[in-house]
Structures are given as structure tokens and as C-alpha cells.
Design a protein around this motif. Structure first.
Motif, PDB file in Angstrom:
ATOM      1  N   UNK A   1       5.217  -0.021 -13.206  1.00 45.51           N
ATOM      2  CA  UNK A   1       4.773  -0.796 -13.948  1.00 45.51           C
ATOM      3  C   UNK A   1       3.575  -1.234 -13.304  1.00 45.51           C
ATOM      4  N   UNK A   2       3.640  -1.049 -11.832  1.00 45.90           N
ATOM      5  CA  UNK A   2       2.214  -1.132 -10.795  1.00 45.90           C
ATOM      6  C   UNK A   2       2.519  -0.708  -9.347  1.00 45.90           C
ATOM      7  N   UNK A   3       0.827  -0.541  -9.241  1.00 44.10           N
ATOM      8  CA  UNK A   3       1.064   0.494  -7.973  1.00 44.10           C
ATOM      9  C   UNK A   3      -0.741   0.609  -7.573  1.00 44.10           C
ATOM     10  N   UNK A   4      -0.357   1.215  -6.320  1.00 40.39           N
ATOM     11  CA  UNK A   4      -2.458   1.275  -5.481  1.00 40.39           C
ATOM     12  C   UNK A   4      -2.522   2.695  -5.166  1.00 40.39           C
ATOM     13  N   UNK A   5      -0.938   3.597  -6.324  1.00 42.01           N
ATOM     14  CA  UNK A   5      -1.528   5.367  -5.754  1.00 42.01           C
ATOM     15  C   UNK A   5      -2.476   5.603  -6.548  1.00 42.01           C
ATOM     16  N   UNK A   6      -2.883   6.620  -6.469  1.00 39.99           N
ATOM     17  CA  UNK A   6      -3.506   7.417  -7.657  1.00 39.99           C
ATOM     18  C   UNK A   6      -2.442   8.714  -7.771  1.00 39.99           C
ATOM     19  N   UNK A   7      -1.228   8.754  -7.085  1.00 35.55           N
ATOM     20  CA  UNK A   7      -0.622  10.732  -8.136  1.00 35.55           C
ATOM     21  C   UNK A   7      -0.143   9.124  -8.447  1.00 35.55           C
ATOM     22  N   UNK A   8       0.712   8.235  -8.857  1.00 32.34           N
ATOM     23  CA  UNK A   8       1.073   7.381  -9.948  1.00 32.34           C
ATOM     24  C   UNK A   8       0.533   6.516 -10.509  1.00 32.34           C
ATOM     25  N   UNK A   9       0.430   5.995 -12.479  1.00 36.14           N
ATOM     26  CA  UNK A   9      -0.273   5.441 -13.084  1.00 36.14           C
ATOM     27  C   UNK A   9       1.184   4.295 -13.835  1.00 36.14           C
ATOM     28  N   UNK A  10       0.744   3.613 -14.039  1.00 39.41           N
ATOM     29  CA  UNK A  10       1.164   2.618 -14.784  1.00 39.41           C
ATOM     30  C   UNK A  10       1.235   3.556 -16.177  1.00 39.41           C
ATOM     31  N   UNK A  11       2.525   2.828 -16.154  1.00 36.67           N
ATOM     32  CA  UNK A  11       3.512   4.058 -17.303  1.00 36.67           C
ATOM     33  C   UNK A  11       4.134   5.317 -17.486  1.00 36.67           C
ATOM     34  N   UNK A  12       3.831   6.459 -16.004  1.00 38.79           N
ATOM     35  CA  UNK A  12       3.855   7.066 -15.733  1.00 38.79           C
ATOM     36  C   UNK A  12       6.535   6.979 -15.833  1.00 38.79           C
ATOM     37  N   UNK A  13       6.373   7.987 -16.153  1.00 41.40           N
ATOM     38  CA  UNK A  13       8.204   8.049 -16.067  1.00 41.40           C
ATOM     39  C   UNK A  13       8.295   8.889 -14.481  1.00 41.40           C
TER      40      UNK A  13
ATOM     41  N   UNK B   1      16.370  -4.308 -12.037  1.00 42.76           N
ATOM     42  CA  UNK B   1      15.204  -4.437 -13.095  1.00 42.76           C
ATOM     43  C   UNK B   1      14.200  -3.689 -12.222  1.00 42.76           C
ATOM     44  N   UNK B   2      14.106  -3.873 -11.346  1.00 44.11           N
ATOM     45  CA  UNK B   2      12.610  -2.901 -11.090  1.00 44.11           C
ATOM     46  C   UNK B   2      12.691  -3.351  -9.241  1.00 44.11           C
ATOM     47  N   UNK B   3      11.748  -1.924  -9.400  1.00 44.98           N
ATOM     48  CA  UNK B   3      12.527  -1.364  -7.811  1.00 44.98           C
ATOM     49  C   UNK B   3      10.684  -0.995  -6.996  1.00 44.98           C
ATOM     50  N   UNK B   4      10.549  -1.400  -6.233  1.00 46.81           N
ATOM     51  CA  UNK B   4       9.178  -0.820  -4.976  1.00 46.81           C
ATOM     52  C   UNK B   4       9.913   0.216  -3.923  1.00 46.81           C
ATOM     53  N   UNK B   5       9.725   1.348  -4.584  1.00 52.10           N
ATOM     54  CA  UNK B   5      10.007   3.066  -4.344  1.00 52.10           C
ATOM     55  C   UNK B   5       8.748   3.380  -3.049  1.00 52.10           C
TER      56      UNK B   5
ATOM     57  N   UNK C   1       0.221  -1.401  -0.076  1.00 49.83           N
ATOM     58  CA  UNK C   1      -0.087   0.487  -0.032  1.00 49.83           C
ATOM     59  C   UNK C   1       1.035   1.421  -0.086  1.00 49.83           C
ATOM     60  N   UNK C   2       2.029   0.957   0.077  1.00 53.40           N
ATOM     61  CA  UNK C   2       3.246   2.751   0.581  1.00 53.40           C
ATOM     62  C   UNK C   2       4.074   2.418  -0.569  1.00 53.40           C
ATOM     63  N   UNK C   3       3.941   1.652  -1.849  1.00 52.14           N
ATOM     64  CA  UNK C   3       5.036   1.249  -2.467  1.00 52.14           C
ATOM     65  C   UNK C   3       4.781   1.490  -3.848  1.00 52.14           C
ATOM     66  N   UNK C   4       5.385   1.622  -4.499  1.00 45.55           N
ATOM     67  CA  UNK C   4       4.810   1.464  -6.122  1.00 45.55           C
ATOM     68  C   UNK C   4       6.282   0.885  -7.250  1.00 45.55           C
ATOM     69  N   UNK C   5       5.701  -0.060  -7.624  1.00 43.26           N
ATOM     70  CA  UNK C   5       6.908  -0.733  -8.878  1.00 43.26           C
ATOM     71  C   UNK C   5       7.535  -0.280  -9.925  1.00 43.26           C
ATOM     72  N   UNK C   6       8.305   0.044  -9.521  1.00 42.84           N
ATOM     73  CA  UNK C   6       9.289   0.969 -11.015  1.00 42.84           C
ATOM     74  C   UNK C   6      10.370  -0.274 -12.273  1.00 42.84           C
ATOM     75  N   UNK C   7       9.865  -0.110 -13.292  1.00 41.82           N
ATOM     76  CA  UNK C   7      10.637  -0.735 -13.644  1.00 41.82           C
ATOM     77  C   UNK C   7      11.809   0.358 -14.112  1.00 41.82           C
ATOM     78  N   UNK C   8      13.356  -0.076 -13.555  1.00 44.53           N
ATOM     79  CA  UNK C   8      14.514   0.808 -13.975  1.00 44.53           C
ATOM     80  C   UNK C   8      14.440   0.919 -15.289  1.00 44.53           C
TER      81      UNK C   8
END
Length: 134
Positions: free
Chosen positions: A70-82, A99-103, A27-34
């Protein structure tokens, strides 16, 4: 996934590429493809053990990254956002050189349009430091 890790404190010879488990979001992280990372002097302090801080296991190196959500549950960030961050790899957070980081969402920022990812990641540490000082 592949990541640059260190198993023991020391010099650059302690770094190696390893297969590690791909992180999942919370709930507190966003998955990012680096897509870009940088190395700065704080990374060397963490890796050497000079900067005492809790480390995630495995110890993935690096603080700064640019990537795409690439994945999240946060309204401020959408899949595909840089996005970018400059505070991974210490205080128990996994590092950026993977390759991927949960930020954590409170440490993630939208990347400005039109800025090259390599130039952005090279600037985030010093720019953030300057902003804090100002």
C-alpha cells in the motif's frame, strides 16, 4: 488498526486483539495490508519466551503473512503488488498478525501468480526452511 498482541510471555491465553498504531514506512520498509497469516511453531516459542529475541513494542504475534503493498519507496515493489514474508515478529520487528505491517524490503518477496493467499502463507515457513536446508 487491530493486531493480535501479547503483553507477557506465556501460553495462548496471553494473546488478545488490541488497537495499535498503524506503522509507517521508512527507506528500508514497505507497508503491506495483510490479507492472510499463519501460525507456526516458532510463533509459540517467541510468545512463550523460550526463543530469546528482541521484540517490538507492542509485541505483535506472528511471522508469516501474505498481503498487498500500500506504500513504499522501493523500486522493486509497487502499490498493489501481492507479496509475502516469513520473518516478522522477532529481532525487533513487529509481527504479522495485524491489519498493516511495515516489512523490511530485504525480507519481502513477490507472491507467485495464481497461488491462493491462504495456501501460500501456510507453505512459506516450511518451504523457506526446506530451501535453506537444501
Amino acid at each position: 488498526m487491530k493486531a493480535v498482541v501479547f503483553d507477557d510471555f506465556g501460553g495462548p491465553d496471553k494473546l488478545h486483539v488490541a488497537e495499535v498504531k498503524r506503522p509507517t514506512t521508512t527507506a528500508e520498509t514497505v507497508l503491506v495490508r495483510v490479507t492472510a497469516v499463519s501460525v507456526n511453531h516458532v510463533d509459540t516459542f517467541v510468545r512463550s519466551g523460550a526463543f530469546k529475541t528482541p521484540l517490538a513494542t507492542p509485541h505483535i504475534a506472528g511471522r508469516d503473512l501474505v498481503g498487498r503493498v500500500v506504500a513504499n519507496s522501493q523500486a522493486d515493489f509497487k502499490v498493489g503488488d501481492r507479496v509475502w514474508t516469513n520473518s516478522m515478529g522477532y529481532e525487533g520487528r513487529m509481527g504479522a498478525t495485524a491489519e498493516y505491517v511495515a516489512v523490511p524490503v530485504d525480507r519481502l518477496y513477490h507472491a507467485p501468480d495464481g497461488v491462493d493467499g491462504l495456501q501460500l502463507v501456510a507453505a512459506v515457513h516450511s518451504a523457506a526452511t526446506a530451501a535453506i536446508v537444501l
